[in-house]
Write a protein that holds these residues in place. Structure first.
Motif, PDB file in Angstrom:
ATOM      1  N   UNK A 113       1.452   3.853 -10.622  1.00 51.81           N
ATOM      2  CA  UNK A 113       2.294   2.712 -11.175  1.00 51.81           C
ATOM      3  C   UNK A 113       2.137   1.753 -10.754  1.00 51.81           C
ATOM      4  N   UNK A 114       2.526   0.945 -11.150  1.00 51.69           N
ATOM      5  CA  UNK A 114       2.413  -0.439 -10.810  1.00 51.69           C
ATOM      6  C   UNK A 114       3.360  -1.347 -10.264  1.00 51.69           C
ATOM      7  N   UNK A 115       2.931  -1.745  -9.005  1.00 53.31           N
ATOM      8  CA  UNK A 115       3.625  -2.506  -8.047  1.00 53.31           C
ATOM      9  C   UNK A 115       4.498  -3.827  -8.465  1.00 53.31           C
ATOM     10  N   UNK A 116       5.584  -3.807  -9.100  1.00 54.10           N
ATOM     11  CA  UNK A 116       6.200  -5.367  -9.717  1.00 54.10           C
ATOM     12  C   UNK A 116       6.344  -5.979  -8.584  1.00 54.10           C
ATOM     13  N   UNK A 117       7.102  -5.569  -7.085  1.00 54.28           N
ATOM     14  CA  UNK A 117       8.106  -6.452  -6.768  1.00 54.28           C
ATOM     15  C   UNK A 117       8.127  -5.466  -5.308  1.00 54.28           C
ATOM     16  N   UNK A 118       7.683  -6.413  -4.163  1.00 57.58           N
ATOM     17  CA  UNK A 118       8.368  -5.794  -3.290  1.00 57.58           C
ATOM     18  C   UNK A 118       9.815  -7.075  -2.725  1.00 57.58           C
ATOM     19  N   UNK A 119      11.367  -6.704  -2.901  1.00 58.46           N
ATOM     20  CA  UNK A 119      12.195  -7.357  -2.828  1.00 58.46           C
ATOM     21  C   UNK A 119      13.204  -6.662  -1.296  1.00 58.46           C
ATOM     22  N   UNK A 120      13.471  -8.194  -1.210  1.00 58.59           N
ATOM     23  CA  UNK A 120      14.679  -8.491  -0.505  1.00 58.59           C
ATOM     24  C   UNK A 120      13.652  -7.903   1.456  1.00 58.59           C
ATOM     25  N   UNK A 121      13.057  -8.044   1.498  1.00 57.14           N
ATOM     26  CA  UNK A 121      12.197  -8.311   2.776  1.00 57.14           C
ATOM     27  C   UNK A 121      12.684  -8.906   3.485  1.00 57.14           C
ATOM     28  N   UNK A 134      12.469  -3.501  -0.455  1.00 49.39           N
ATOM     29  CA  UNK A 134      12.631  -2.535  -1.384  1.00 49.39           C
ATOM     30  C   UNK A 134      11.392  -2.454  -2.207  1.00 49.39           C
ATOM     31  N   UNK A 135      10.792  -1.282  -2.572  1.00 49.78           N
ATOM     32  CA  UNK A 135       9.256  -1.924  -3.627  1.00 49.78           C
ATOM     33  C   UNK A 135       9.966  -1.262  -4.943  1.00 49.78           C
ATOM     34  N   UNK A 136       9.771  -2.429  -5.737  1.00 45.15           N
ATOM     35  CA  UNK A 136       9.963  -1.562  -7.714  1.00 45.15           C
ATOM     36  C   UNK A 136       8.767  -1.746  -7.973  1.00 45.15           C
ATOM     37  N   UNK A 137       8.102  -0.741  -8.613  1.00 45.96           N
ATOM     38  CA  UNK A 137       7.633  -0.061  -9.360  1.00 45.96           C
ATOM     39  C   UNK A 137       7.262   0.094 -11.130  1.00 45.96           C
ATOM     40  N   UNK A 138       6.506   0.087 -11.618  1.00 47.63           N
ATOM     41  CA  UNK A 138       6.671   0.339 -12.823  1.00 47.63           C
ATOM     42  C   UNK A 138       5.438   0.980 -13.727  1.00 47.63           C
ATOM     43  N   UNK A 175       2.077  -9.688 -10.721  1.00 48.48           N
ATOM     44  CA  UNK A 175       1.815  -9.801 -12.095  1.00 48.48           C
ATOM     45  C   UNK A 175       0.943  -9.653 -11.986  1.00 48.48           C
ATOM     46  N   UNK A 176      -0.140  -9.027 -11.787  1.00 48.25           N
ATOM     47  CA  UNK A 176      -1.875  -8.336 -12.147  1.00 48.25           C
ATOM     48  C   UNK A 176      -1.751  -7.368 -11.011  1.00 48.25           C
ATOM     49  N   UNK A 177      -2.845  -7.043 -10.493  1.00 46.66           N
ATOM     50  CA  UNK A 177      -2.895  -5.918  -9.804  1.00 46.66           C
ATOM     51  C   UNK A 177      -3.667  -6.499  -9.158  1.00 46.66           C
ATOM     52  N   UNK A 178      -4.536  -7.221  -9.086  1.00 46.21           N
ATOM     53  CA  UNK A 178      -5.460  -7.864  -7.320  1.00 46.21           C
ATOM     54  C   UNK A 178      -5.007  -9.457  -7.894  1.00 46.21           C
ATOM     55  N   UNK A 228       1.430  -1.418   0.371  1.00 46.87           N
ATOM     56  CA  UNK A 228      -0.061   0.000   0.089  1.00 46.87           C
ATOM     57  C   UNK A 228       1.046   1.331   0.154  1.00 46.87           C
ATOM     58  N   UNK A 229       2.097   1.314   0.567  1.00 51.80           N
ATOM     59  CA  UNK A 229       3.065   2.224   1.326  1.00 51.80           C
ATOM     60  C   UNK A 229       3.313   2.415   0.309  1.00 51.80           C
ATOM     61  N   UNK A 230       4.132   1.547  -0.880  1.00 49.83           N
ATOM     62  CA  UNK A 230       5.055   1.549  -2.162  1.00 49.83           C
ATOM     63  C   UNK A 230       3.634   2.402  -3.620  1.00 49.83           C
ATOM     64  N   UNK A 231       2.859   1.673  -3.314  1.00 48.56           N
ATOM     65  CA  UNK A 231       1.489   2.561  -4.645  1.00 48.56           C
ATOM     66  C   UNK A 231       1.004   4.017  -4.071  1.00 48.56           C
TER      67      UNK A 231
END
Length: 337
Positions: free
Chosen positions: A103-111, A158-162, A271-274, A94-97
């Motif tokens: 943007x589209x949240x592609x990944x949450x990395x290195x958790x 770290x969040x990655x957005x596209x 890979x999807x919004x929901x 939620x915070x990344x968005x």
């Protein structure tokens, strides 16, 4: 607000609501469903990002107690409510968005889960902070931290957005040659796991091997059924994600002789919004077992077998001492709805 009044607010250390953020909040409130709070107060520290001196911004603040955060009643260890890692991932999403609108949240990395959040008193205050947004080719990256009392960091990622969703990969995770799981679901939640009714997501267990396990997981209900006054939709699906961690507990019990809990995650790739409303099939492939550490990759599939999300390098820690904490929870009463 005039420039002179803005300076006066600054002298009083009162941050203004940015125009774009204020407009967005107004739009969200106008479109929200009836039945929520009658009065909504927006400001730094309790709703909108507050810019800190080090460039980090407050993205989300939560007061954890079992009267408001109902799911805590169903996630207790040694008799005390413990914040699920799945909810930390949800708040990170939620915070990344919010940090990169549109943007589209592609990944949450290195958790990394550095220290669990235990609600030992009447309540526990936690907050998610986002770092400066780093521009990438075709997207952005932002660091995230879950902080508790005195700014103590409980988890980071770290969040990655596209600008668009990433192309879903082919389902390649294998659980090996499956054999029937030796217990029914009633036994699973009565004896093998510590989770209460709201977190009972495992609907079927397709089989188990020394290389993995397959299960069917139910989707989360509306956020308002877990958190009083919550609105909108989940950014991910905390029930499905918690179901993955539950599934690894079951695998560890059968193959390692003891339960496990999460410690870190290489990446949650979306890979999807929901997530599907009818739940997912989770295919867990265990890649490595070294001492008390189990490393796995998990594909989450829809009814057609397409990859909805993938958990890479999920690491859980196996410990016989968890049996006592699980058993203490099983004996603890769960009151209320």
């Amino acid at each position: 607000v005039t420039p002179a009044l803005k300076r006066e607010f600054e002298r009083e250390r009162v941050e203004l609501v940015p125009l774009a953020a204020g407009a967005q909040i107004l739009v969200e409130e106008v479109h929200s469903a009836p039945g929520g709070p009658i009065e909504v107060v927006v400001g730094n520290g309790f709703g909108l990002p507050a810019l800190a001196d080090d460039g980090w911004s407050l993205a989300c603040a939560q007061r954890l107690d079992a009267e408001t955060h109902l799911y805590l009643r169903d996630h207790m260890l040694a008799g005390k409510p413990v914040l699920p890692m799945a909810m930390i991932l949800e708040w990170f999403a939620q915070s990344a968005r919010r940090a990169v609108p549109g943007s589209f949240l592609n990944a949450i990395e290195d958790v990394k889960l550095l220290k669990g959040v235990v609600v030992a008193a009447a309540h526990e205050d936690v907050s998610v902070w986002s770092g400066p947004v780093e521009a990438l080719a075709g997207g952005a990256r932002v660091a995230l931290e879950l902080r508790g009392r005195g700014g103590f960091v409980h988890a980071r990622a770290t969040a990655v957005l596209g600008t668009t969703a990433a192309a879903a990969p082919v389902a390649t995770v294998s659980a090996g040659e499956l054999k029937p799981y030796p217990h029914d679901l009633a036994t699973v939640y009565a004896e093998k796991l510590f989770h209460g009714k709201r977190l009972e997501t495992v609907r079927a267990i397709g089989g188990l091997s020394d290389r993995g396990i397959e299960v069917r997981l139910a989707a989360a209900p509306a956020p308002s059924e877990w958190i009083r006054g919550a609105k909108g939709e989940w950014a991910a699906d905390p029930l499905v994600l918690d179901g993955v961690f539950q599934t690894l507990i079951l695998w560890c019990r059968e193959t390692q002789g003891a339960p496990s809990l999460p410690s870190r995650l290489g990446a949650l790739r979306l890979y999807r919004d929901r997530f599907p409303k009818d739940g997912v099939r989770a295919v867990v492939g265990v890649r490595e077992v070294e001492g008390s550490t189990v490393v796995s990759t998990v594909d989450l599939l829809d009814a057609a077998g397409s990859v909805v999300a993938r958990l890479e390098d999920y690491v859980c820690t196996v410990s016989p001492s968890l049996d006592k904490a699980f058993a203490a929870d099983a004996a603890a009463p769960r009151n209320g709805n």
